[in-house]
Enzyme design. Sequence first.
Site, mmCIF file in Angstrom:
data_model
loop_
_atom_site.group_PDB
_atom_site.id
_atom_site.type_symbol
_atom_site.label_atom_id
_atom_site.label_comp_id
_atom_site.label_asym_id
_atom_site.label_seq_id
_atom_site.Cartn_x
_atom_site.Cartn_y
_atom_site.Cartn_z
ATOM 1 N N THR A 144 1.065 -1.362 0.090
ATOM 2 C CA THR A 144 0.001 0.051 -0.062
ATOM 3 C C THR A 144 0.814 1.101 0.022
ATOM 4 O O THR A 144 2.189 0.925 0.194
ATOM 5 C CB THR A 144 -0.732 0.033 1.197
ATOM 6 O OG1 THR A 144 -0.144 0.297 2.395
ATOM 7 C CG2 THR A 144 -1.723 -1.207 1.471
ATOM 8 N N VAL A 161 7.219 -1.992 7.198
ATOM 9 C CA VAL A 161 7.238 -0.669 7.365
ATOM 10 C C VAL A 161 7.862 -0.212 6.098
ATOM 11 O O VAL A 161 8.991 -0.454 5.637
ATOM 12 C CB VAL A 161 7.954 -0.013 8.547
ATOM 13 C CG1 VAL A 161 7.965 1.269 8.614
ATOM 14 C CG2 VAL A 161 7.354 -0.567 9.871
ATOM 15 N N LYS A 162 7.048 0.882 5.316
ATOM 16 C CA LYS A 162 7.696 1.426 4.008
ATOM 17 C C LYS A 162 8.286 2.917 4.438
ATOM 18 O O LYS A 162 7.566 3.588 4.949
ATOM 19 C CB LYS A 162 6.632 1.649 2.976
ATOM 20 C CG LYS A 162 6.695 1.025 1.785
ATOM 21 C CD LYS A 162 5.597 1.053 0.900
ATOM 22 C CE LYS A 162 5.707 0.831 -0.330
ATOM 23 N NZ LYS A 162 4.395 1.197 -1.284
ATOM 24 N N VAL A 163 9.474 2.991 4.199
ATOM 25 C CA VAL A 163 10.079 4.372 4.213
ATOM 26 C C VAL A 163 10.344 4.872 2.916
ATOM 27 O O VAL A 163 11.060 4.096 1.911
ATOM 28 C CB VAL A 163 11.203 4.359 5.051
ATOM 29 C CG1 VAL A 163 10.635 4.041 6.591
ATOM 30 C CG2 VAL A 163 12.249 3.786 4.672
#
Length: 215
Positions: free
Chosen positions: A27, A82-84
């Site tokens: 997402t 976790v997307k960074v």
Amino acid sequence: MKLFIDSGNLDEIRSLVPLGIIDGITTNPSLLAKEGGDSRKLLKQICDLVKGPVSAEVVATDFDGMVKEGRDLATIDDHIVVKVPFGKAGVRACGALSHEGIKVNVTLCFSAAQALLAAKVGATFVSPFVGRLDDIATSGMGLIEEIVQIYDNYEFGTEVLVASVRHPIHVVEAARLGADVCTCPTKVIDSLFNHPLTDIGLARFLADWKKAQSQ
Ligand code: E4P
């Protein structure tokens, strides 16, 4: 090659998961904003459905904010990645979160140099955006080839997650080049099933069968 759905839409995810071909979900803030409502609740529902990696992106842009938000997102479910966003803060946050055992997807990758830095700080996934590169007349799949080669040279464990996929040729090329994951919008996954000769062949088999039964 693993296949992820690039969507935050529960109906789309529900329609594809039973096929047995989906390994995870990506997402981003744009996709979750489109769904509206409580995004934590939605992410939890997606994790329960997919039981594979589900990328959820931080919206903080500084190191402390990214780490705080990343830790919080990771409490939603064990499947959360976790997307960074790539950048100095993102790379540093990736290193810190990865050190704590939190899986990180470094997103908005547009160069092999960026992918190298993400791997050096222990990213679980790196997301090169092939479609957006193609849009500016730069070869997205050329970037995938470079990253796969660099990661092979140094045996980095970071998985190459091909993102911003626009059509089935991107998927086939990603697999040919040895990418680990390809994340696709639902319409691209649907298109992987289609071939006119399959439809024509099935229609002919059924017509022949029906004719034989009526004789
Ligand atoms: C990847 O994780 C991103 O969510 C996505 O692939 C971006 O795709 P777009 O370029 O079609 O927005």
